[in-house]
Design a protein around this motif. Structure first.
Motif, mmCIF file in Angstrom:
data_model
loop_
_atom_site.group_PDB
_atom_site.id
_atom_site.type_symbol
_atom_site.label_atom_id
_atom_site.label_comp_id
_atom_site.label_asym_id
_atom_site.label_seq_id
_atom_site.Cartn_x
_atom_site.Cartn_y
_atom_site.Cartn_z
ATOM 1 N N SER A 199 0.849 -1.194 0.000
ATOM 2 C CA SER A 199 0.000 0.000 0.000
ATOM 3 C C SER A 199 0.882 1.241 0.000
ATOM 4 C CB SER A 199 -0.915 0.001 1.227
ATOM 5 O OG SER A 199 -0.137 0.000 2.414
ATOM 6 N N GLY A 200 0.258 2.391 -0.230
ATOM 7 C CA GLY A 200 0.984 3.659 -0.175
ATOM 8 C C GLY A 200 1.732 4.006 -1.445
ATOM 9 N N LEU A 201 1.409 3.385 -2.568
ATOM 10 C CA LEU A 201 2.102 3.681 -3.826
ATOM 11 C C LEU A 201 1.435 4.853 -4.541
ATOM 12 C CD1 LEU A 201 2.750 0.110 -5.285
ATOM 13 C CD2 LEU A 201 4.355 1.581 -4.057
ATOM 14 N N LYS A 202 2.240 5.666 -5.169
ATOM 15 C CA LYS A 202 1.752 6.781 -5.975
ATOM 16 C C LYS A 202 2.377 6.668 -7.364
ATOM 17 C CE LYS A 202 1.275 10.759 -3.879
ATOM 18 N NZ LYS A 202 1.619 12.015 -3.136
ATOM 19 N N ALA A 203 1.889 7.493 -8.282
ATOM 20 C CA ALA A 203 2.425 7.434 -9.647
ATOM 21 C C ALA A 203 2.351 8.810 -10.295
ATOM 22 C CB ALA A 203 1.674 6.414 -10.480
ATOM 23 N N ILE A 204 3.367 9.089 -11.104
ATOM 24 C CA ILE A 204 3.350 10.244 -12.002
ATOM 25 C C ILE A 204 2.938 9.718 -13.366
ATOM 26 C CG2 ILE A 204 4.736 12.045 -13.098
ATOM 27 C CD1 ILE A 204 6.684 11.787 -10.722
ATOM 28 N N ARG A 205 1.975 10.422 -14.015
ATOM 29 C CA ARG A 205 1.647 10.068 -15.395
ATOM 30 C C ARG A 205 1.956 11.269 -16.275
ATOM 31 N NH1 ARG A 205 -4.003 6.733 -15.562
ATOM 32 N NH2 ARG A 205 -4.857 8.820 -15.146
ATOM 33 N N ALA A 206 2.875 11.064 -17.198
ATOM 34 C CA ALA A 206 3.321 12.156 -18.072
ATOM 35 C C ALA A 206 2.969 11.830 -19.516
ATOM 36 C CB ALA A 206 4.830 12.364 -17.936
ATOM 37 N N SER A 207 2.349 12.802 -20.214
ATOM 38 C CA SER A 207 1.939 12.602 -21.614
ATOM 39 C C SER A 207 3.130 12.747 -22.551
ATOM 40 C CB SER A 207 0.852 13.615 -21.993
ATOM 41 O OG SER A 207 -0.299 13.428 -21.213
ATOM 42 N N ILE A 208 3.252 11.803 -23.483
ATOM 43 C CA ILE A 208 4.399 11.752 -24.392
ATOM 44 C C ILE A 208 4.099 12.564 -25.641
ATOM 45 C CG2 ILE A 208 5.852 10.195 -25.758
ATOM 46 C CD1 ILE A 208 4.885 7.961 -23.788
ATOM 47 N N LEU A 209 5.129 13.231 -26.160
ATOM 48 C CA LEU A 209 5.045 13.876 -27.472
ATOM 49 C C LEU A 209 5.575 12.912 -28.512
ATOM 50 C CD1 LEU A 209 6.219 17.549 -26.860
ATOM 51 C CD2 LEU A 209 3.973 16.809 -27.610
ATOM 52 N N TYR A 210 4.815 12.698 -29.586
ATOM 53 C CA TYR A 210 5.250 11.791 -30.646
ATOM 54 C C TYR A 210 5.769 12.600 -31.817
ATOM 55 C CZ TYR A 210 2.911 8.221 -27.955
ATOM 56 O OH TYR A 210 2.542 7.366 -26.951
ATOM 57 N N LYS A 211 6.906 12.194 -32.343
ATOM 58 C CA LYS A 211 7.533 12.914 -33.450
ATOM 59 C C LYS A 211 7.308 12.147 -34.745
ATOM 60 C CE LYS A 211 11.132 14.774 -30.455
ATOM 61 N NZ LYS A 211 12.589 14.875 -30.204
ATOM 62 N N SER A 212 6.728 12.827 -35.729
ATOM 63 C CA SER A 212 6.491 12.199 -37.025
ATOM 64 C C SER A 212 7.800 12.075 -37.780
ATOM 65 C CB SER A 212 5.501 13.040 -37.839
ATOM 66 O OG SER A 212 5.441 12.585 -39.165
ATOM 67 N N THR A 213 8.006 10.956 -38.421
ATOM 68 C CA THR A 213 9.217 10.784 -39.221
ATOM 69 C C THR A 213 9.143 11.586 -40.502
ATOM 70 O OG1 THR A 213 8.223 8.801 -40.159
ATOM 71 C CG2 THR A 213 9.751 8.494 -38.334
ATOM 72 N N LYS A 214 7.900 11.916 -40.932
ATOM 73 C CA LYS A 214 7.744 12.711 -42.158
ATOM 74 C C LYS A 214 7.917 14.195 -41.870
ATOM 75 C CE LYS A 214 4.596 9.381 -44.298
ATOM 76 N NZ LYS A 214 3.229 9.154 -44.813
ATOM 77 N N GLU A 215 7.458 14.638 -40.688
ATOM 78 C CA GLU A 215 7.574 16.038 -40.314
ATOM 79 C C GLU A 215 8.341 16.102 -39.003
ATOM 80 O OE1 GLU A 215 3.721 18.228 -40.942
ATOM 81 O OE2 GLU A 215 3.006 16.174 -41.075
ATOM 82 N N LYS A 216 9.654 16.054 -39.114
ATOM 83 C CA LYS A 216 10.497 15.888 -37.939
ATOM 84 C C LYS A 216 10.390 17.062 -36.969
ATOM 85 C CE LYS A 216 13.909 12.839 -40.040
ATOM 86 N NZ LYS A 216 13.628 11.672 -39.210
ATOM 87 N N ASP A 217 10.061 18.233 -37.475
ATOM 88 C CA ASP A 217 10.014 19.393 -36.606
ATOM 89 C C ASP A 217 8.694 19.516 -35.851
ATOM 90 O OD1 ASP A 217 11.827 21.288 -39.072
ATOM 91 O OD2 ASP A 217 12.571 20.122 -37.384
ATOM 92 N N LYS A 218 7.695 18.745 -36.270
ATOM 93 C CA LYS A 218 6.372 18.843 -35.666
ATOM 94 C C LYS A 218 6.205 17.759 -34.598
ATOM 95 C CE LYS A 218 1.481 19.120 -36.835
ATOM 96 N NZ LYS A 218 0.482 19.063 -37.901
ATOM 97 N N THR A 219 5.563 18.129 -33.506
ATOM 98 C CA THR A 219 5.287 17.150 -32.451
ATOM 99 C C THR A 219 3.796 16.949 -32.318
ATOM 100 O OG1 THR A 219 5.318 18.906 -30.811
ATOM 101 C CG2 THR A 219 7.359 17.687 -31.134
ATOM 102 N N TYR A 220 3.454 15.774 -31.784
ATOM 103 C CA TYR A 220 2.050 15.406 -31.686
ATOM 104 C C TYR A 220 1.738 14.941 -30.268
ATOM 105 C CZ TYR A 220 1.961 15.201 -36.810
ATOM 106 O OH TYR A 220 2.030 15.503 -38.135
ATOM 107 N N THR A 221 0.506 15.235 -29.846
ATOM 108 C CA THR A 221 -0.003 14.610 -28.624
ATOM 109 C C THR A 221 -0.627 13.276 -29.020
ATOM 110 O OG1 THR A 221 -2.192 15.578 -28.850
ATOM 111 C CG2 THR A 221 -0.549 16.861 -27.632
ATOM 112 N N TYR A 222 -0.980 12.487 -28.042
ATOM 113 C CA TYR A 222 -1.593 11.203 -28.349
ATOM 114 C C TYR A 222 -2.935 11.390 -29.049
ATOM 115 C CZ TYR A 222 -2.992 6.365 -27.916
ATOM 116 O OH TYR A 222 -3.383 5.089 -28.198
#
Length: 789
Positions: free
Chosen positions: A757-780
């Motif tokens: 018991s007593g466990l906590k968690a951080i949830r962090a959203s990842i940015l996905y990078k397109s291989t076609k548009e390397k400079d652009k980032t995406y949310t899920y």
């Protein structure tokens, strides 16, 4: 003395001085009165004994005419050179000697009163063929190469074997036929040369005793002990020894000949550069005089400052010509102390090194002072390169043996902990050599810090069941269609009953696939449907085409439809392969930062365990900085694995999502290699809590909700301590600046797991990078919109 022609030979040996006496016949007519007088004296001495010209086989005549023979041979055996030359007159290729120089007689006397010299390489069959070659050359006129070195091996007064090469002078030999010889053509010679091992064929062409060798040979001998010894040492060291690296045993006698020291002994010690210590060779029969009875000893304890500098720093020989003298001068320092205790009086320690890296020390010792000195130490120069090669081969063989033991006892082992397994394998081999009952002890690493992470395929069980359900429904529907055709055509009630059972199975799996449904349907098809189909296929050609179409869709491996499941399995395989390749490649960089234990395995996704700590690295000092660095590395690599999945997802047959998780354990623990399971596991009851969390954490829920912890598009970082929370929030802020996270971070509390018991968690959203548009980032969310267009 031995008799002539005792061995089977094409030559019947007759001792004769005819060719030499013919030269004196000519000298009698010389204008030089001295030469003429001398020739007349020799001829007059021989004249009463015509057999000395005609030739004889009875070797008793050699003793009878000994004085006359010495007169005949006086020009060939100069009294001025008799104490210098090693020279004999003898019958060719036999051990029958009838005149010799004083030096040769002295060599024989030193060997012992009953010693008879014998030519070393006088094999019967080879000797026969060699005599045939002599006949082919000197009588028949062919030009065959018959030169072959011959040796005498004669011990000296100290019992050290000396080696003498024999050079024959055959100027006083004649080859004459004994009767009518056979005709030998070039074709015959070619056939003989093609059948060098067929002595019977040679005997057919040149029968035994078909020729007479009339005359004698002069043998000039040279002491080639040093060259021969070096050659023998090379041969012994080059040969791949089947005893597992015993490259010293067997060459000690040859070293005695090389140095001319009957009391010489040889030892060897291995140099362990990692521990800076000498180690005994794990092969029976090889001693180490600097280790004495010890298995290992550090170089500082085994050597003095001077010998350490010579052997290890400079890779030069260290000579102790008088051990007792230096033992007293040094007040009993090493290495003089251990040598003195072993009653060694002189020693030569020679480094065996490759490219400046010391491999070991060759130890030559004697029980006499000054036997080994800086002068005769140079004799090793010609053999050291071959000893180096033998040591390198021996090291490789030992490594192979160690690998074999580890492979057998522990399967594959990660390079970071290989050194520990290697030490245990060495002990295992040593116990085996000493006839003990060897057992591979468990390997334990204390005070190590664990890291665990996974990139897991979401809802994999549901996706798999859905694929199975679809395949089963399609297969049952096709079976129902065929059975309906059969029932309508033949009208048998049994066919209608089978259709009824097919419908029941379809109804059963239409909504949900139960645990036992797949096996029940498989058994039904195998035991009830397939026999009916086999019967119909034989008797009805019209329905046969339907059956062939159905059977073409059956997978041979599973015995059932394998379409949707195949798409699912291939999608999982591609995801696992891609994710594993990312972390495997990145691991090479992480090991260079600081060595640590790493293992990863594929399930429905890729999981990995890492352990880092001082006990794993051994020599390299550990600092918590390396743990923090590895944690940051792990977080970044999981983001990159997520991105690789992002690139791959649109290419998959089944659009599977992944969710990532990291477990942070605050503190160190012990890990033990479980011999029965061939894997590492945490050691101790308290540490087992970590394993429990690992196995259950990905199924946990947010406290007070029905929401699963792991979600697509987010990394969940599970922890229990506030300082771990602060540490990972810092990493996330840093990686956000590098384009790994979107900035959406939440901290959640988890429902208690069984016993935890007593466990906590951080949830962090990842940015996905397109291989076609390397400079652009995406949310899920952007990713989902893109895939659903």
């Amino acid at each position: 003395m031995k008799g002539l022609s005792e061995k089977i030979s094409p030559l019947e040996h007759h001792i004769s001085f005819n060719k030499l006496l013919k030269q004196y016949d000519e000298m009698v007519e010389s204008e030089d009165s001295f030469l003429a007088t001398k020739a007349r004296y020799i001829l007059n001495a021989q004249a009463p004994f015509p057999e000395l010209r005609d030739g004889f086989k009875d070797i008793i005549l050699l003793e009878k005419h000994k004085d006359v023979i010495q007169i005949i041979l006086q020009d060939l055996f100069s009294s001025v050179l008799t104490t210098n030359e090693i020279k004999t007159a003898s019958s060719p290729y036999t051990d029958i000697i009838f005149n010799s120089s004083k030096r040769f007689e002295k060599i024989l006397a030193a060997a012992g009163p009953d010693y008879l010299p014998q030519i070393r390489n006088q094999e019967g069959e080879v000797n026969y063929i060699m005599a045939c070659v002599v006949i082919l050359n000197f009588y028949y006129g062919f030009n065959l190469d018959f030169k072959r070195p011959f040796f005498y091996d004669i011990p000296d007064a100290n019992g050290v074997m000396r080696h003498y090469r024999i050079l024959y002078n055959a100027d006083f030999m004649e080859i004459i036929p004994n009767g009518t010889p056979l005709t030998i053509t070039q074709e015959d010679v070619n056939k003989l040369l093609e059948n060098i091992d067929n002595v019977d064929l040679w005997k057919q062409k040149i029968p035994p005793n078909s020729f007479i060798s009339k005359g004698f040979v002069i043998s000039n001998m040279f002491d080639v002990t040093a060259e021969h010894s070096i050659s023998e040492i090379k041969s012994n060291l080059i040969i791949n020894d089947k005893t597992g690296g015993n490259f010293i045993t067997g060459v000690e006698e040859t070293f005695k000949s090389l140095f001319g020291l009957p009391n010489l002994r040889i030892g060897f010690s291995v140099y362990n550069s990692k521990e800076e210590q000498f180690e005994r060779v794990s092969v029976n029969g090889i001693d180490s005089f600097i280790l004495q009875k010890k298995q290992v000893e550090t170089c500082n304890e085994a050597l003095c400052k001077s010998s350490y500098s010579k052997l290890i720093d400079q890779n030069h020989c260290f000579v102790i010509s008088d051990v007792d003298k230096y033992y007293k001068l040094s007040n009993g320092m090493a290495p003089y102390k251990c040598l003195h205790e072993q009653k060694i009086k002189s020693a030569l320690l020679s480094p065996i090194a490759k490219d400046g890296q010391l491999l070991g020390v060759l130890e030559l010792v004697s029980d006499k002072a000054n036997d080994l000195n800086s002068v005769n130490a140079t004799k090793l120069d010609d053999v050291i390169p071959y000893i180096v090669s033998a040591v390198l081969r021996s090291i490789q063989e030992e490594e192979n043996l160690i690998d074999a033991v580890i492979q057998n006892e522990c399967t594959s082992v990660h390079p970071s902990v290989y050194w520990k397994f290697k030490e245990e394998a060495k002990r295992f081999i040593l116990d085996d050599m000493e006839g003990l009952q060897p057992s591979f002890r468990e390997i334990v690493f204390d005070e190590v810090y664990p890291l665990y992470g996974q990139v897991d395929i979401q809802n994999s069980s549901q996706e798999r069941n859905m694929a199975i359900q679809r395949d089963l429904m399609i297969q049952l529907s096709e079976i129902r269609q065929i059975m309906t055709e059969v029932w309508q055509k033949y009208g048998l009630p049994i066919y209608e009953e089978l259709i009824f059972r097919v419908d029941n199975h379809l109804d059963e799996i239409k909504e949900v696939l139960h645990t036992n449904s797949e096996q029940a349907i498989f058994d039904f098809v195998q035991e009830e449907i397939n026999p009916v189909f086999a019967h119909i296929k034989k008797s009805d050609t019209q329905i046969q085409n339907l059956l062939l179409s159905y059977e073409a869709k059956i997978d041979k491996g599973t015995g059932s439809y394998y379409d949707h499941r195949k798409n699912y399995d291939q999608s999982v395989m591609l995801i696992n392969k891609k994710l594993a390749s990312v972390i495997d490649n990145k691991q090479e960089e992480a090991q260079e930062m600081y060595p640590h234990y790493f293992e990863r395995y594929k399930t429905d996704g890729v999981e990995h365990n890492m352990y880092i700590g001082d006990s794993i690295t051994g020599a390299r000092a550990f600092d918590l900085l390396y743990l923090n660095n590895l944690r940051l590395w792990q977080l970044q690599v999981i983001c990159e694995m997520e991105n690789k999945h992002y690139d791959l997802k649109s290419k998959l047959q089944v659009q599977l999502n992944v969710a990532s998780l990291i477990l942070v354990y605050n503190g160190s623990l012990s890990i033990r290699f479980r011999m029965d399971e061939k894997r590492f596991d945490v050691d101790g009851t308290y540490n087992a809590r970590y394993e429990i969390i690992k196995k259950r954490i990905d199924k946990s829920y947010i406290k007070g909700t029905n929401e699963r912890l792991t979600q697509a598009g987010k990394i969940a970082i599970v922890y229990s301590q506030k300082k771990d929370e602060l540490e990972y929030l810092r990493y996330i802020r840093f990686l956000k600046s590098k384009g790994y996270f979107s900035g959406k971070v939440e901290i959640v509390e988890l429902e208690g797991l069984q016993g935890v018991s007593g466990l906590k968690a951080i949830r962090a959203s990842i940015l996905y990078k397109s291989t076609k548009e390397k400079d652009k980032t995406y949310t899920y969310e952007d990713l989902m919109l893109e895939l659903n267009k």
